[in-house]
Design a protein around this motif. Structure first.
Motif, PDB file in Angstrom:
ATOM      1  N   ARG A 255       0.786  -1.314   0.049  1.00 16.58           N
ATOM      2  CA  ARG A 255      -0.051   0.021   0.056  1.00 16.58           C
ATOM      3  C   ARG A 255       0.883   1.389   0.031  1.00 16.58           C
ATOM      4  O   ARG A 255       1.921   1.511   0.542  1.00 16.58           O
ATOM      5  CB  ARG A 255      -1.066   0.013   1.207  1.00 16.58           C
ATOM      6  CG  ARG A 255      -2.101  -1.119   1.082  1.00 16.58           C
ATOM      7  CD  ARG A 255      -2.867  -1.350   2.117  1.00 16.58           C
ATOM      8  NE  ARG A 255      -3.867  -2.490   1.762  1.00 16.58           N
ATOM      9  CZ  ARG A 255      -4.627  -2.918   2.608  1.00 16.58           C
ATOM     10  NH1 ARG A 255      -4.592  -2.842   3.800  1.00 16.58           N
ATOM     11  NH2 ARG A 255      -5.644  -4.148   2.151  1.00 16.58           N
ATOM     12  N   ASP A 256       0.264   2.239  -0.745  1.00 12.31           N
ATOM     13  CA  ASP A 256       1.063   3.534  -0.998  1.00 12.31           C
ATOM     14  C   ASP A 256       0.489   4.482  -0.053  1.00 12.31           C
ATOM     15  O   ASP A 256      -0.459   5.056  -0.128  1.00 12.31           O
ATOM     16  CB  ASP A 256       0.975   4.112  -2.296  1.00 12.31           C
ATOM     17  CG  ASP A 256       1.641   5.315  -2.604  1.00 12.31           C
ATOM     18  OD1 ASP A 256       2.318   5.790  -1.746  1.00 12.31           O
ATOM     19  OD2 ASP A 256       1.545   5.941  -3.457  1.00 12.31           O
ATOM     20  N   ARG A 257       1.573   4.729   1.205  1.00 10.17           N
ATOM     21  CA  ARG A 257       1.198   5.845   2.052  1.00 10.17           C
ATOM     22  C   ARG A 257       0.770   7.094   1.420  1.00 10.17           C
ATOM     23  O   ARG A 257      -0.051   8.030   2.280  1.00 10.17           O
ATOM     24  CB  ARG A 257       2.126   5.934   3.142  1.00 10.17           C
ATOM     25  CG  ARG A 257       2.373   4.745   4.119  1.00 10.17           C
ATOM     26  CD  ARG A 257       3.513   5.190   5.030  1.00 10.17           C
ATOM     27  NE  ARG A 257       3.413   4.446   6.145  1.00 10.17           N
ATOM     28  CZ  ARG A 257       4.490   3.236   6.247  1.00 10.17           C
ATOM     29  NH1 ARG A 257       5.114   2.989   5.057  1.00 10.17           N
ATOM     30  NH2 ARG A 257       4.374   2.504   7.267  1.00 10.17           N
ATOM     31  N   ASN A 258       1.319   7.544   0.241  1.00 14.30           N
ATOM     32  CA  ASN A 258       1.176   8.752  -0.127  1.00 14.30           C
ATOM     33  C   ASN A 258      -0.054   8.910  -1.402  1.00 14.30           C
ATOM     34  O   ASN A 258      -0.212  10.087  -1.770  1.00 14.30           O
ATOM     35  CB  ASN A 258       2.407   9.084  -0.932  1.00 14.30           C
ATOM     36  CG  ASN A 258       3.504   9.300  -0.076  1.00 14.30           C
ATOM     37  OD1 ASN A 258       3.556   9.824   1.127  1.00 14.30           O
ATOM     38  ND2 ASN A 258       4.871   8.847  -0.617  1.00 14.30           N
ATOM     39  N   SER A 259      -0.972   7.820  -1.399  1.00 14.60           N
ATOM     40  CA  SER A 259      -2.050   7.852  -2.330  1.00 14.60           C
ATOM     41  C   SER A 259      -3.166   8.556  -1.732  1.00 14.60           C
ATOM     42  O   SER A 259      -3.315   8.661  -0.402  1.00 14.60           O
ATOM     43  CB  SER A 259      -2.192   6.440  -2.742  1.00 14.60           C
ATOM     44  OG  SER A 259      -2.943   5.787  -1.533  1.00 14.60           O
ATOM     45  N   ALA A 260      -3.891   9.188  -2.496  1.00 12.11           N
ATOM     46  CA  ALA A 260      -5.014   9.986  -2.011  1.00 12.11           C
ATOM     47  C   ALA A 260      -6.049   8.966  -1.268  1.00 12.11           C
ATOM     48  O   ALA A 260      -6.620   9.236  -0.280  1.00 12.11           O
ATOM     49  CB  ALA A 260      -5.543  10.700  -3.062  1.00 12.11           C
ATOM     50  N   ALA A 261      -6.323   7.729  -2.005  1.00  8.44           N
ATOM     51  CA  ALA A 261      -7.149   6.722  -1.123  1.00  8.44           C
ATOM     52  C   ALA A 261      -6.637   6.527   0.058  1.00  8.44           C
ATOM     53  O   ALA A 261      -7.577   6.194   0.983  1.00  8.44           O
ATOM     54  CB  ALA A 261      -7.273   5.303  -2.198  1.00  8.44           C
ATOM     55  N   PHE A 262      -5.354   6.200   0.460  1.00 14.23           N
ATOM     56  CA  PHE A 262      -4.799   5.910   1.583  1.00 14.23           C
ATOM     57  C   PHE A 262      -5.168   6.871   2.447  1.00 14.23           C
ATOM     58  O   PHE A 262      -5.530   6.692   3.645  1.00 14.23           O
ATOM     59  CB  PHE A 262      -3.428   5.554   1.428  1.00 14.23           C
ATOM     60  CG  PHE A 262      -2.665   4.698   2.649  1.00 14.23           C
ATOM     61  CD1 PHE A 262      -2.527   3.562   2.791  1.00 14.23           C
ATOM     62  CD2 PHE A 262      -2.155   5.751   3.938  1.00 14.23           C
ATOM     63  CE1 PHE A 262      -1.962   2.899   3.862  1.00 14.23           C
ATOM     64  CE2 PHE A 262      -1.622   5.093   4.776  1.00 14.23           C
ATOM     65  CZ  PHE A 262      -1.605   3.798   5.036  1.00 14.23           C
ATOM     66  N   GLU A 263      -4.854   8.106   2.322  1.00 17.44           N
ATOM     67  CA  GLU A 263      -4.822   9.250   3.194  1.00 17.44           C
ATOM     68  C   GLU A 263      -6.316   9.593   3.675  1.00 17.44           C
ATOM     69  O   GLU A 263      -6.841  10.012   4.620  1.00 17.44           O
ATOM     70  CB  GLU A 263      -4.254  10.515   2.414  1.00 17.44           C
ATOM     71  CG  GLU A 263      -2.717  10.478   2.437  1.00 17.44           C
ATOM     72  CD  GLU A 263      -2.064  11.708   1.833  1.00 17.44           C
ATOM     73  OE1 GLU A 263      -2.856  12.432   1.445  1.00 17.44           O
ATOM     74  OE2 GLU A 263      -0.866  11.743   1.745  1.00 17.44           O
ATOM     75  N   ASP A 264      -7.160   9.319   2.524  1.00 16.02           N
ATOM     76  CA  ASP A 264      -8.586   9.486   2.664  1.00 16.02           C
ATOM     77  C   ASP A 264      -9.116   8.377   3.758  1.00 16.02           C
ATOM     78  O   ASP A 264     -10.022   8.862   4.578  1.00 16.02           O
ATOM     79  CB  ASP A 264      -9.600   9.371   1.330  1.00 16.02           C
ATOM     80  CG  ASP A 264     -10.966   9.529   1.711  1.00 16.02           C
ATOM     81  OD1 ASP A 264     -11.436  10.582   1.975  1.00 16.02           O
ATOM     82  OD2 ASP A 264     -11.771   8.380   1.471  1.00 16.02           O
TER      83      ASP A 264
END
Length: 459
Positions: A255-264
């Motif tokens: 999982r990419d910590r910097n992705s918008a979906a992760f942060e959302d």
């Protein structure tokens, strides 16, 4: 057959492309109407209430909640280490009647026997199952290899770093090939880099199909960790613990910590963890209870030290008096939420979804010198029921002194013995700082500070 998976030749990670782990849908663990209570002065005190939960093969389930929400108690109920008070717990459709034979536990502390070697510690579970010595040794060596401890078989725990000791804990749990691996904050005792490395290696093994367990249930205080690892996040509410909300994590691994979906998703979980429902709010009070409706039963003191809540107030003040809880503070959820609750209880801050805003009184407190901050804090602390109870009780006693046992008896009607101790420790910290009362540990006695006590507000 013990450790059948480990008997396969392990392929070096560098040459192996991880294969997606598919959930087969089988329900391994299930609770229906699970409740757990502990004895109190007035009867049973509820810790968990009405928990309906399923754990399916091929998934990682993370349990999140504030301190006191019962997430570790729920984990122990699932493992059969703590009996349910009512409701049912079943492993593969078989009701539990003691320890769950299909689970193994990794604890927050390393829990190793210091006089045994790494291999001997790993073999303990197999020895308890009366597995022959040669099979135990073979299985332990392969588990040790799988978890990255090759060469440390004969080492003693004192020779290992914290990360290595926790690897021994994982190997000991995995060697028995549990259907469900239980993990109770397994990375919280490690430094940040060690925890990150071990977490990443475990998830690589899980995804590769080499992990000898069919599901994982993880208790964590770290929201980002839950989003990184879990397929499903179950958020528990408090007093008693109930399932507040469930999040399905449909993000590809790694999982990419910097992705918008992760942060959302992190923001959404934070909002649930820190939010208040409309039904519990009363206009004018940030915590949803008018001052005269607060009691020691319905308004426990958050387990927050004065230094901690003062530090948080100053951090928010330095960011202009408001900030985003998820993005700006960088604190672990179990560290942050009691401090946020304390600021709200004292009237120093308000929370709206995932934003926290200092009130006028909170801003004054954050910017005051030591003596002025004590005065502001003392006035605010009298709105906390337990602090008010101790102060007014001391004022009404001719000697201006009372034994701690008196307050323990009062609290025992609403809290477990451990919670009573925590409540009084926090009340002692707050009252001493505010110079409302002192506490002498030798006779276990509270005594009024006659010089500095703040008058009780008249209703």
């Amino acid at each position: 057959m013990v450790l059948s998976i480990f008997r396969k030749q392990r392929t070096p990670r560098a040459t192996t492309a991880p294969k997606p782990r598919a959930a087969d849908g089988e329900i391994l663990l299930e609770t229906v109407g699970l409740t757990k209570t502990y004895a109190g002065a007035d009867g049973e005190l509820p810790v968990l209430a009405g928990i309906d939960l399923q754990v399916r093969a091929g998934e990682v389930v993370a349990l999140l909640g504030k301190s006191g929400s019962g997430k570790s108690t729920l984990l122990r109920c699932l493992a059969g280490l703590v009996p349910a008070s009512s409701g049912t717990i079943a492993y593969r459709d078989e009701p539990l009647k003691g320890a769950n034979p299909g689970t193994a536990m990794v604890f927050q502390t390393f829990a190793l026997l210091p006089w045994l070697t790494v291999q001997q510690n790993v073999e303990l579970g197999l020895e308890a199952r009366r597995v022959p010595a040669d099979q135990r040794a073979e299985a332990a060596v392969r588990a040790i290899d799988l978890i990255g401890l090759d060469g440390f078989e004969s080492a003693f725990p004192k020779e290992l770093s914290g990360g290595m000791r926790q690897r021994v804990g994982f190997a000991r749990a995995l060697v028995v090939e549990p259907g469900v691996l239980m993990m109770d904050e397994p990375f919280s005792a490690l430094d940040v880099l060690t925890a990150e490395n071990l977490r990443g290696e475990l998830m690589e093994l899980w995804e590769s199909g080499q992990f000898p367990t069919r599901a994982i249930v993880l208790v964590t205080h770290n929201i980002e960790e839950a989003v990184l690892m879990a397929d499903r996040i179950v958020v528990l509410g408090s007093r008693p613990g109930t399932i507040k909300e469930t999040f399905h994590v449909d993000l590809d691994r790694p999982r990419d910590r910097n992705s918008a979906a992760f942060e959302d998703l992190i923001d959404r979980v934070y909002r649930v963890m820190t939010g208040r429902t409309k039904e519990t709010r009363i206009p004018g009070r940030p915590d949803g209870l008018e001052l005269d409706k607060r009691t020691t039963a319905n308004t426990p003191l958050p387990l927050a030290s004065v230094d901690g809540l003062s530090g948080l107030a100053e951090m928010i003040a330095h960011q202009g008096g408001s900030c985003d809880l998820a993005d700006d503070l960088g604190l672990e959820v179990d560290d942050m939420l009691p401090l946020v609750d304390a600021l709200e209880l004292l009237g120093f801050a308000k929370v709206s979804e995932d934003d926290i805003l200092l009130t006028e009184q909170g801003s004054a407190y954050a910017g005051a010198d030591v003596q002025e901050s004590k005065t502001i804090f003392a006035e605010a602390a009298m709105g906390a029921p337990l602090v008010r109870l101790i102060t007014t009780s001391l004022r009404q006693n001719p000697d201006n002194a009372l034994r701690a046992g008196f307050f323990r008896d009062v609290l025992a009607h609403h809290y477990t013995s451990e919670q009573v101790t925590q409540q009084l420790e926090t009340a002692t910290d707050w009252g001493r700082y505010a110079e409302l009362y002192g506490y002498d540990a030798d006779p276990q006695e509270y005594r009024l500070d006659n010089d500095q006590a703040t008058p009780v507000p008249q209703s």
